[in-house]
Write an enzyme that holds these catalytic residues in place. Structure first.
Site, PDB file in Angstrom:
ATOM      1  N   THR A 268       2.334 -53.659 -17.045  1.00  0.00           N
ATOM      2  CA  THR A 268       2.127 -55.107 -16.987  1.00  0.00           C
ATOM      3  C   THR A 268       2.156 -55.766 -18.361  1.00  0.00           C
ATOM      4  O   THR A 268       2.217 -57.003 -18.444  1.00  0.00           O
ATOM      5  CB  THR A 268       0.733 -55.415 -16.392  1.00  0.00           C
ATOM      6  OG1 THR A 268      -0.245 -54.771 -17.244  1.00  0.00           O
ATOM      7  CG2 THR A 268       0.595 -54.893 -14.969  1.00  0.00           C
TER       8      THR A 268
ATOM      9  N   HIS B 248       3.778 -71.055 -33.499  1.00  0.00           N
ATOM     10  CA  HIS B 248       2.423 -71.591 -33.691  1.00  0.00           C
ATOM     11  C   HIS B 248       1.370 -70.522 -33.960  1.00  0.00           C
ATOM     12  O   HIS B 248       0.392 -70.813 -34.651  1.00  0.00           O
ATOM     13  CB  HIS B 248       2.011 -72.391 -32.444  1.00  0.00           C
ATOM     14  CG  HIS B 248       2.747 -73.696 -32.317  1.00  0.00           C
ATOM     15  ND1 HIS B 248       2.462 -74.623 -31.341  1.00  0.00           N
ATOM     16  CD2 HIS B 248       3.762 -74.231 -33.054  1.00  0.00           C
ATOM     17  CE1 HIS B 248       3.265 -75.669 -31.476  1.00  0.00           C
ATOM     18  NE2 HIS B 248       4.075 -75.460 -32.506  1.00  0.00           N
TER      19      HIS B 248
ATOM     20  N   HIS C 156      -0.682 -75.043 -38.330  1.00  0.00           N
ATOM     21  CA  HIS C 156      -0.897 -73.823 -37.535  1.00  0.00           C
ATOM     22  C   HIS C 156      -1.507 -72.712 -38.381  1.00  0.00           C
ATOM     23  O   HIS C 156      -2.231 -71.867 -37.864  1.00  0.00           O
ATOM     24  CB  HIS C 156       0.415 -73.365 -36.905  1.00  0.00           C
ATOM     25  CG  HIS C 156       1.008 -74.428 -36.044  1.00  0.00           C
ATOM     26  ND1 HIS C 156       0.386 -74.868 -34.891  1.00  0.00           N
ATOM     27  CD2 HIS C 156       2.127 -75.176 -36.191  1.00  0.00           C
ATOM     28  CE1 HIS C 156       1.108 -75.840 -34.364  1.00  0.00           C
ATOM     29  NE2 HIS C 156       2.160 -76.049 -35.129  1.00  0.00           N
TER      30      HIS C 156
ATOM     31  N   ASP D 135       4.482 -46.988 -22.841  1.00  0.00           N
ATOM     32  CA  ASP D 135       3.975 -45.847 -22.073  1.00  0.00           C
ATOM     33  C   ASP D 135       5.076 -45.453 -21.082  1.00  0.00           C
ATOM     34  O   ASP D 135       6.209 -45.951 -21.144  1.00  0.00           O
ATOM     35  CB  ASP D 135       2.603 -46.144 -21.436  1.00  0.00           C
ATOM     36  CG  ASP D 135       2.670 -47.102 -20.246  1.00  0.00           C
ATOM     37  OD1 ASP D 135       3.775 -47.591 -19.914  1.00  0.00           O
ATOM     38  OD2 ASP D 135       1.605 -47.377 -19.649  1.00  0.00           O
TER      39      ASP D 135
ATOM     40  N   CYS E 100       4.210 -51.773 -21.462  1.00  0.00           N
ATOM     41  CA  CYS E 100       3.584 -50.899 -20.459  1.00  0.00           C
ATOM     42  C   CYS E 100       3.930 -51.495 -19.092  1.00  0.00           C
ATOM     43  O   CYS E 100       4.859 -52.292 -18.983  1.00  0.00           O
ATOM     44  CB  CYS E 100       2.081 -50.734 -20.702  1.00  0.00           C
ATOM     45  SG  CYS E 100       1.096 -52.237 -20.540  1.00  0.00           S
TER      46      CYS E 100
END
Ligand code: RB5
Length: 155
Positions: A76, A107, A142, A18, A74
């Site tokens: 955060t 993993h 995994h 963004d 973005c």
């Protein structure tokens, strides 16, 4: 380190941000294009935009197989990761340190990484992107755990 993935397999990467993430996105494209990766830039180009729109565009490229992995940026990284994980078949990780970034590939076989441009520097973001794109899934036990996640997704 030199990477020459293009001949071996699909190393096309979908990337999007963004308005908060354009500088980091440009730095990642610059640095990792030189190392053999190719990018499909799904926007934005600096104009204010809504991060779920960009998350959708990147995730659709990954789910269609056109791109092997996705990178979303973005402010955060949190909004992008919430949005990306709504898509069936996407396993998105919010990455902020090298250990988690490495192990989420080893993993969790994550296919999308999300980062915060306002919480990480451009240099850290670029380094984490390289770790994400060059670390292979370990498989084995995994895979069973990922299959259990897919079961939850299909309920
Ligand atoms: C945009 O201002 C900001 O909300 C967005 O970049 C992101 O941080 C959301 O999670």
């Amino acid at each position: 380190m030199e990477y020459n993935f293009k001949k071996e397999r699909n190393k096309m990467i979908a990337i999007g941000c963004d308005h908060a993430g354009c500088e980091m996105k440009a730095a990642i494209i610059d640095a990792l294009s030189e190392k053999g990766f190719e990018f499909k830039d799904m926007g934005c180009n600096g104009e204010p935009c809504d991060y779920p729109v960009i998350a959708r565009a990147v995730c659709e490229k990954v789910l269609s197989g056109e791109c092997e992995k996705g990178i979303l940026i973005c402010g955060t990284g949190i909004g992008m990761s919430i949005a990306a994980n709504k898509f069936k078949g996407i396993r998105a990780a919010l990455c902020a340190d090298s250990f988690s970034t490495k192990f989420t590939r080893l993993h969790n076989n994550t296919n999308v990484m999300c980062m915060g441009a306002r919480t990480l520097g451009v240099g850290v973001g670029t380094e984490l992107a390289e770790i994400f794109l060059t670390t292979e899934f370990e498989g084995g036990r995994h895979q069973r755990r990922i299959d259990l996640i897919t079961e939850i997704e299909n309920e």
